[in-house]
Design a protein around this motif. Sequence first.
Motif, mmCIF file in Angstrom:
data_model
loop_
_atom_site.group_PDB
_atom_site.id
_atom_site.type_symbol
_atom_site.label_atom_id
_atom_site.label_comp_id
_atom_site.label_asym_id
_atom_site.label_seq_id
_atom_site.Cartn_x
_atom_site.Cartn_y
_atom_site.Cartn_z
ATOM 1 N N TYR A 144 -30.638 -24.399 25.015
ATOM 2 C CA TYR A 144 -31.326 -23.166 25.474
ATOM 3 C C TYR A 144 -32.806 -22.964 25.002
ATOM 4 C CZ TYR A 144 -32.710 -18.542 26.258
ATOM 5 O OH TYR A 144 -33.419 -17.146 26.719
ATOM 6 N N GLU A 145 -33.008 -23.424 23.800
ATOM 7 C CA GLU A 145 -34.289 -23.347 23.020
ATOM 8 C C GLU A 145 -35.195 -24.491 23.460
ATOM 9 O OE1 GLU A 145 -35.542 -20.928 21.348
ATOM 10 O OE2 GLU A 145 -33.629 -19.733 21.552
ATOM 11 N N LYS A 146 -34.711 -25.519 23.929
ATOM 12 C CA LYS A 146 -35.409 -26.741 24.173
ATOM 13 C C LYS A 146 -35.884 -26.654 25.724
ATOM 14 C CE LYS A 146 -33.917 -30.027 20.971
ATOM 15 N NZ LYS A 146 -33.279 -31.496 20.797
ATOM 16 N N ASN A 147 -35.121 -25.953 26.728
ATOM 17 C CA ASN A 147 -35.112 -25.834 27.907
ATOM 18 C C ASN A 147 -35.498 -24.624 28.662
ATOM 19 O OD1 ASN A 147 -34.567 -28.902 28.922
ATOM 20 N ND2 ASN A 147 -32.921 -28.527 27.423
ATOM 21 N N LYS A 148 -35.292 -23.303 27.801
ATOM 22 C CA LYS A 148 -35.433 -22.176 28.615
ATOM 23 C C LYS A 148 -36.581 -21.879 29.406
ATOM 24 C CE LYS A 148 -37.356 -20.046 24.362
ATOM 25 N NZ LYS A 148 -37.152 -18.942 23.262
ATOM 26 N N GLU A 149 -37.676 -22.684 29.213
ATOM 27 C CA GLU A 149 -38.786 -22.263 30.113
ATOM 28 C C GLU A 149 -38.418 -23.053 31.789
ATOM 29 O OE1 GLU A 149 -39.425 -23.410 27.118
ATOM 30 O OE2 GLU A 149 -40.578 -21.957 26.490
#
Length: 205
Positions: A144-149
């Motif tokens: 989530y942190e790496k891909n939330k955008e």
Amino acid sequence: MKKFDVSILAAAVLLLALAVVGLSQGESEDPAVAKVGDVTITESQFSDALRHKYGVRVMDQLIADALITQEAKQQGITIDEAELNKQVEALKESLGSEEAFRQSLEKKGYNEQTFREALKIVMLKDKLFDKAYPVTEEHIKEYYEKNKEKLGNPVPALEQVREKIKDKLAGQFRAKYEDEWINGLEKKYGPTLFDPVLAKQKASQ
């Protein structure tokens, strides 16, 4: 519902059916399965052709199914009828009708009973694999942190996309680790091939 190779499973069912028919009729009989002009194609010719062309692929599938069944038994993992029915009904709904479901099975060489047996193996595999290579909360948060955008605009809360991320990671784990997992089960249970044709094909893989 997870995807699986229905063509190989169907071929496995066919070869097993041929073997059972051959055993029940006795070795002296070799019934015809087709005729072209005055040339007869016998059951043994058909079976041998399948064995030489697809034998090792089918055997790999049958061995994998046996490994999964054995490991599930050892771990006490089962699929109950309610779970199985839920998956079957979901497939029927996705195809639009009971008739569409039946026709889809027939095209692949199944009836509902043989399909349910094959599906049960797939569901056992998923349970076993998910236990061996679980998607943890840490995995989900890291993704989530790496891909939330990339997950939407505005960025959705983690709770909104948790299951989507978990399914995606589970698919990635299967692609990456499934062969390793099956190889580990083969070492554990030590399958042996007695058919020289299949043994030779397996050795050359």
